[in-house]
Design an enzyme around this catalytic site. Structure first.
Site, PDB file in Angstrom:
ATOM      1  N   CYS A  80      35.251  33.055  44.436  1.00 15.01           N
ATOM      2  CA  CYS A  80      36.355  32.461  44.937  1.00 15.01           C
ATOM      3  C   CYS A  80      36.938  31.397  44.140  1.00 15.01           C
ATOM      4  O   CYS A  80      36.229  30.515  43.741  1.00 15.01           O
ATOM      5  CB  CYS A  80      35.775  32.002  46.512  1.00 15.01           C
ATOM      6  SG  CYS A  80      35.213  33.504  47.077  1.00 15.01           S
ATOM      7  N   ARG A  85      41.178  33.973  41.092  1.00 14.46           N
ATOM      8  CA  ARG A  85      39.092  34.431  41.609  1.00 14.46           C
ATOM      9  C   ARG A  85      39.760  34.758  42.916  1.00 14.46           C
ATOM     10  O   ARG A  85      38.298  35.000  43.366  1.00 14.46           O
ATOM     11  CB  ARG A  85      38.705  32.853  41.611  1.00 14.46           C
ATOM     12  CG  ARG A  85      38.987  31.356  39.984  1.00 14.46           C
ATOM     13  CD  ARG A  85      38.086  30.405  40.843  1.00 14.46           C
ATOM     14  NE  ARG A  85      36.741  30.606  40.806  1.00 14.46           N
ATOM     15  CZ  ARG A  85      35.975  30.927  39.773  1.00 14.46           C
ATOM     16  NH1 ARG A  85      35.803  31.060  38.695  1.00 14.46           N
ATOM     17  NH2 ARG A  85      34.459  31.232  40.714  1.00 14.46           N
ATOM     18  N   TRP A 113      37.821  35.326  47.785  1.00 14.61           N
ATOM     19  CA  TRP A 113      37.579  37.547  47.502  1.00 14.61           C
ATOM     20  C   TRP A 113      36.534  37.631  48.075  1.00 14.61           C
ATOM     21  O   TRP A 113      35.090  37.100  47.785  1.00 14.61           O
ATOM     22  CB  TRP A 113      36.785  37.193  45.636  1.00 14.61           C
ATOM     23  CG  TRP A 113      37.460  38.200  45.184  1.00 14.61           C
ATOM     24  CD1 TRP A 113      35.861  39.055  45.010  1.00 14.61           C
ATOM     25  CD2 TRP A 113      37.782  39.433  44.781  1.00 14.61           C
ATOM     26  NE1 TRP A 113      35.880  40.214  44.755  1.00 14.61           N
ATOM     27  CE2 TRP A 113      37.084  40.579  44.400  1.00 14.61           C
ATOM     28  CE3 TRP A 113      39.442  39.476  44.948  1.00 14.61           C
ATOM     29  CZ2 TRP A 113      37.646  42.115  44.206  1.00 14.61           C
ATOM     30  CZ3 TRP A 113      39.832  40.916  44.569  1.00 14.61           C
ATOM     31  CH2 TRP A 113      38.956  41.687  44.183  1.00 14.61           C
ATOM     32  N   ASN A 119      31.818  29.267  47.081  1.00 13.49           N
ATOM     33  CA  ASN A 119      32.413  30.882  46.640  1.00 13.49           C
ATOM     34  C   ASN A 119      30.574  31.265  45.810  1.00 13.49           C
ATOM     35  O   ASN A 119      30.018  30.101  45.602  1.00 13.49           O
ATOM     36  CB  ASN A 119      32.668  30.085  45.131  1.00 13.49           C
ATOM     37  CG  ASN A 119      32.825  30.843  44.126  1.00 13.49           C
ATOM     38  OD1 ASN A 119      32.772  32.038  44.651  1.00 13.49           O
ATOM     39  ND2 ASN A 119      32.758  30.623  43.374  1.00 13.49           N
ATOM     40  N   GLY A 120      30.792  31.985  46.147  1.00 15.74           N
ATOM     41  CA  GLY A 120      29.249  32.918  46.099  1.00 15.74           C
ATOM     42  C   GLY A 120      28.777  33.811  46.706  1.00 15.74           C
ATOM     43  O   GLY A 120      29.188  34.105  47.389  1.00 15.74           O
ATOM     44  N   GLU A 149      34.985  56.796  27.852  1.00 13.84           N
ATOM     45  CA  GLU A 149      35.776  55.969  28.577  1.00 13.84           C
ATOM     46  C   GLU A 149      36.080  54.622  27.207  1.00 13.84           C
ATOM     47  O   GLU A 149      36.747  54.347  27.177  1.00 13.84           O
ATOM     48  CB  GLU A 149      34.523  55.446  29.089  1.00 13.84           C
ATOM     49  CG  GLU A 149      35.053  53.925  29.823  1.00 13.84           C
ATOM     50  CD  GLU A 149      36.123  53.348  30.037  1.00 13.84           C
ATOM     51  OE1 GLU A 149      36.648  54.775  31.495  1.00 13.84           O
ATOM     52  OE2 GLU A 149      36.750  52.335  30.379  1.00 13.84           O
ATOM     53  N   LYS A 162      39.462  53.603  26.625  1.00 12.41           N
ATOM     54  CA  LYS A 162      40.765  52.353  26.202  1.00 12.41           C
ATOM     55  C   LYS A 162      41.536  51.763  25.504  1.00 12.41           C
ATOM     56  O   LYS A 162      42.059  51.191  24.974  1.00 12.41           O
ATOM     57  CB  LYS A 162      39.169  51.368  26.395  1.00 12.41           C
ATOM     58  CG  LYS A 162      38.261  51.070  27.138  1.00 12.41           C
ATOM     59  CD  LYS A 162      39.071  49.697  28.646  1.00 12.41           C
ATOM     60  CE  LYS A 162      38.438  49.827  29.703  1.00 12.41           C
ATOM     61  NZ  LYS A 162      39.298  50.635  30.647  1.00 12.41           N
ATOM     62  N   GLU A 173      45.400  53.298  26.434  1.00 13.06           N
ATOM     63  CA  GLU A 173      45.154  52.397  26.953  1.00 13.06           C
ATOM     64  C   GLU A 173      46.271  50.963  26.715  1.00 13.06           C
ATOM     65  O   GLU A 173      47.069  50.218  27.426  1.00 13.06           O
ATOM     66  CB  GLU A 173      44.648  51.731  28.647  1.00 13.06           C
ATOM     67  CG  GLU A 173      43.921  52.635  29.515  1.00 13.06           C
ATOM     68  CD  GLU A 173      42.659  52.153  31.065  1.00 13.06           C
ATOM     69  OE1 GLU A 173      41.474  51.793  30.079  1.00 13.06           O
ATOM     70  OE2 GLU A 173      43.247  52.436  31.848  1.00 13.06           O
ATOM     71  N   HIS A 185      34.801  73.886  16.455  1.00 17.26           N
ATOM     72  CA  HIS A 185      36.486  74.641  17.996  1.00 17.26           C
ATOM     73  C   HIS A 185      37.616  74.305  17.686  1.00 17.26           C
ATOM     74  O   HIS A 185      37.885  74.751  19.247  1.00 17.26           O
ATOM     75  CB  HIS A 185      35.293  75.253  18.528  1.00 17.26           C
ATOM     76  CG  HIS A 185      33.424  75.323  18.815  1.00 17.26           C
ATOM     77  ND1 HIS A 185      33.664  76.834  18.079  1.00 17.26           N
ATOM     78  CD2 HIS A 185      32.355  74.893  19.108  1.00 17.26           C
ATOM     79  CE1 HIS A 185      32.337  76.893  18.643  1.00 17.26           C
ATOM     80  NE2 HIS A 185      31.541  75.818  19.182  1.00 17.26           N
ATOM     81  N   LYS A 220      47.361  48.213  37.453  1.00 10.56           N
ATOM     82  CA  LYS A 220      45.913  47.706  37.824  1.00 10.56           C
ATOM     83  C   LYS A 220      45.385  48.966  39.197  1.00 10.56           C
ATOM     84  O   LYS A 220      44.437  49.382  39.278  1.00 10.56           O
ATOM     85  CB  LYS A 220      45.716  46.546  38.173  1.00 10.56           C
ATOM     86  CG  LYS A 220      44.181  45.954  38.351  1.00 10.56           C
ATOM     87  CD  LYS A 220      43.442  46.029  37.526  1.00 10.56           C
ATOM     88  CE  LYS A 220      41.817  46.066  37.460  1.00 10.56           C
ATOM     89  NZ  LYS A 220      41.461  46.722  36.213  1.00 10.56           N
TER      90      LYS A 220
HETATM   91  C1  BG6 Z   1      44.240  52.822  36.920  1.00  8.26           C
HETATM   92  C2  BG6 Z   1      43.586  51.145  35.971  1.00  8.26           C
HETATM   93  O1  BG6 Z   1      45.810  52.323  37.267  1.00  8.26           O
HETATM   94  O2  BG6 Z   1      43.148  53.063  37.874  1.00  8.26           O
HETATM   95  C3  BG6 Z   1      42.005  52.075  35.354  1.00  8.26           C
HETATM   96  O3  BG6 Z   1      43.890  50.932  35.458  1.00  8.26           O
HETATM   97  C4  BG6 Z   1      41.265  52.484  36.592  1.00  8.26           C
HETATM   98  O4  BG6 Z   1      41.350  50.673  35.222  1.00  8.26           O
HETATM   99  C5  BG6 Z   1      41.650  54.386  37.351  1.00  8.26           C
HETATM  100  O5  BG6 Z   1      40.214  53.644  36.659  1.00  8.26           O
HETATM  101  C6  BG6 Z   1      41.539  53.744  38.934  1.00  8.26           C
HETATM  102  O6  BG6 Z   1      41.678  52.550  39.839  1.00  8.26           O
HETATM  103  P1  BG6 Z   1      41.074  52.709  40.612  1.00  8.26           P
HETATM  104  O7  BG6 Z   1      41.461  51.105  41.332  1.00  8.26           O
HETATM  105  O8  BG6 Z   1      40.883  53.385  41.623  1.00  8.26           O
HETATM  106  O9  BG6 Z   1      38.943  52.084  40.509  1.00  8.26           O
END
Ligand code: BG6
Length: 607
Positions: free
Chosen positions: A2, A27, A75, A99-100, A481, A485, A488, A504, A602
């Site tokens: 927060c 935050r 938050w 905050n915490g 994963e 990365k 993305e 294969h 996001k």
């Molecule tokens: C994508 C994000 O849009 O959605 C990823 O860029 C994320 O980082 C994926 O893993 C799932 O989003 P969430 O919020 O359901 O974890």
């Protein structure tokens, strides 16, 4: 996380606090509030929603006048975002912002209620206000000193006492807090950006140190009430506001990568007594009634599910089905009463994952959500919720939320194994003890010695268009994963392949110089993957070996990232951090917009 701001001086506190909070919205942005003092009265305005909602409230009612005040942008960790859960909170003569996380808040609330206390919110913060008020006899420093030992967890407080409204008190433990000195005015803030418009001179507050802000001056006291007159160094911030919001990092993604030792540490301490084999605290639900497990998510969240599948199946001998949410929802899945569906989602708002939750309910299954955003749609609609509590994740490409999701899967593994007695007590004790050391290992692979290697391989990789990650078992999932990365944020084509699958098909794509990462963390099958690595090198592939158990194999790779070793079932959390960081530097070198990659959001709240 927060954001806290406090002001004591000669100017209108409300405007300064609001401007400071606007620099701290990164935050947290679930709700916001402000308390301003004038003529012995403390006026509080607070509301659910972003800071703009609070500004509207102030515009409508007229901003409270006064030159002393505290403010907060939230938050949510305990108590979903709402007006009544917004800070500032008060009890009796105490008004505060926090905050915490007060980890023993339930105990504090329950014992207070037996004494007749009445709480109006669901927050841990209100319990803290009650405790400080119950210790107050007119001496704020003494009251705070008496209250702190009763508050377990992390905190940064800004506090106003109703009979001393010309003064702000501040204290912290683990959560960040600075006290800043301006010209005839002073501030407290969770982070430097909040005060840079007014001053660049600030003190870092030490744990269990109390600050008193009055008439524009700051005094510090220890818990015995003695004034601290020597040793506090006045620092000068010489970086710009934008860099400050990122904690001095160039991108939020890198900041969030480096937050992982702390987010892992916080999560482990929240769910296990002390990580030394004492079993669980709350939130990791009793799993005795679990028969079949389904894990559903999108993107990285689904990859966390893959890693959970591996550990649960190996240690708990329960079949785990992992699905991509957008597939699951149209697959007429074989889910029904008695089944448990884990929905993993950082945002808690992803449309496909929410649809999968609702479908699971329609089919009579129980849903447990693993989410980061308190009060999000998925959190609200699930039967049980386990929060990853890693604070707001700003970068689109998830890092700290991903490792937090994986950690929750590993805590669930431990709980399932404990309830089913599928492992010995000794194994479980060591597993949890090794888990408690993960933050140190996460910090180790982020030391400069390692980062130089990531940068070196990123430089090699930059001009290439294709890139492969190979691994077996859990390492294949970690590779998925890692490939995500790279795709993305650096816009390179990257695929994760089960190492045994190379022959294969994929091996035909390996031509001289093609970058290929091999992840090897399971000593029991390491030699098999080493053979695959040799196949790649025999065809000229450029191999980066990310491994904890293959010894100094200079002859099988071009670059070697030697991971610190721990329980092999926990290794993916150690292995993914180098891959995240390497992907970050690759994206930077390729001039990509790391925090906001093209075409991505996001949270995808539409189908
Ligand atoms: C994508 C994000 O849009 O959605 C990823 O860029 C994320 O980082 C994926 O893993 C799932 O989003 P969430 O919020 O359901 O974890």
């Amino acid at each position: 996380m927060c954001g806290i701001v406090g002001y004591s001086g000669k100017k209108a506190a409300a405007e300064i606090i609001m401007k400071g909070l606007s620099k701290l919205e990164y935050r947290g942005y679930d709700s916001a509030g402000i308390a301003v003092c004038l003529d012995g009265q403390t006026k509080i305005f607070k509301t659910k929603g972003r800071l703009s909602a609070l500004q509207e409230l102030l515009d409508k009612n007229g901003a409270p006048e006064g030159c002393v005040g505290i403010g907060h942008t939230r938050w949510a960790t305990h108590g979903e975002p709402s007006d009544r859960n917004s800070h500032p909170h008060g009890y009796g003569r105490v008004t505060l912002v926090h905050n915490g996380i007060i980890e023993n808040y339930l105990h504090l609330r329950q014992s207070a209620e037996t004494k007749g206390a009445k709480f109006v919110s669901d927050t841990d913060t209100e319990a803290a206000a009650y405790v400080i008020d119950s210790c107050y006899d007119g001496d704020p420093v003494k009251a705070i000193s008496k209250a702190l030992p009763q508050l377990h967890g992390s905190y940064a407080f800004g506090i106003i006492f109703s009979d001393k409204t010309d003064t702000i008190y501040a204290v912290r433990r683990d959560s960040p807090l600075i006290a800043a000195q301006g010209d005839g005015e002073c501030f407290i803030a969770s982070d430097i950006p909040a005060i840079l418009s007014y001053t660049r001179d600030y003190y870092l507050m030490d744990t269990d140190e109390i600050a008193e802000l009055k008439d524009g001056k700051i005094r510090f006291f220890d818990l015995s009430g003695n004034e601290i007159t020597n040793g506090k160094k006045l620092l000068h911030a010489d970086f710009d506001i934008e860099a400050a919001e990122k904690g001095g990092y160039p991108h939020f993604m890198l900041k969030e990568i480096y937050e992982q030792p702390d987010t892992l540490r916080r999560l482990i301490s929240m769910h296990t007594e002390d990580g030394a084999g004492n079993i669980f605290k709350s939130e990791i639900p009793d799993t005795s009634d679990i028969k079949r497990i389904f894990v559903v998510g999108c993107g990285s969240a689904m990859h966390a599910g893959l890693l959970g599948k591996y550990s649960i199946e190996h240690l708990c001998r329960i079949h785990v089905s992992v699905s991509i949410a957008s597939e699951f929802r149209y697959d007429d899945p074989m889910v029904g009463p008695g089944d448990t569906v884990f929905i993993i989602s950082q945002s808690g708002e992803t449309a496909d994952s929410l649809a999968a939750l609702r479908l699971s309910h329609e089919k009579g299954a129980k849903v447990c959500a693993i989410v980061n955003v308190v009060g999000s749609s998925i959190a609200r609609e699930a039967d049980e919720v386990i929060y990853t509590r890693c604070g707001p994740e700003i970068a689109v490409a998830t890092t700290k939320a991903f490792t937090a999701q994986v950690l929750i899967m590993y805590l669930l593994t431990a709980r399932l194994a404990y309830d089913r007695k599928t492992v010995t007590e000794e194994f479980l004790k060591n597993y949890l003890s090794d888990m408690a050391k993960l933050p140190e290992l996460a910090a180790e692979v982020l030391t400069d010695k390692y980062v130089q290697l990531y940068k070196k391989f990123a430089a090699y990789n930059k001009p290439h268009g294709d890139y492969y990650i190979i691994g077996r078992g859990q390492d294949y999932a970690t590779g998925c994963e890692g490939a995500m990365k790279i795709k993305e944020i650096s816009y390179m084509h990257c695929e994760s392949y089960a190492a045994g699958e190379l022959k294969h098909g994929t091996i035909s794509l390996v031509t001289p110089g093609v970058p290929c990462m091999a992840i090897i963390t399971d000593p029991d099958i390491a030699e098999k993957t080493v053979s695959n690595v040799k196949e790649v090198r025999a065809r000229g592939g450029h191999v980066v070996l990310v491994s904890s158990c293959t010894g100094e194999n200079a002859d099988i790779c071009d670059e070697y990232i030697k991971l610190p070793q721990t329980n092999k079932y926990l290794m993916p959390i150690v292995a993914i951090i180098p891959v995240q960081t390497y992907a970050y530097y690759t994206a930077v070198l390729r001039g990509c917009d790391v925090d906001k990659p093209r075409n991505l959001a996001k949270s995808v709240t539409v189908e």
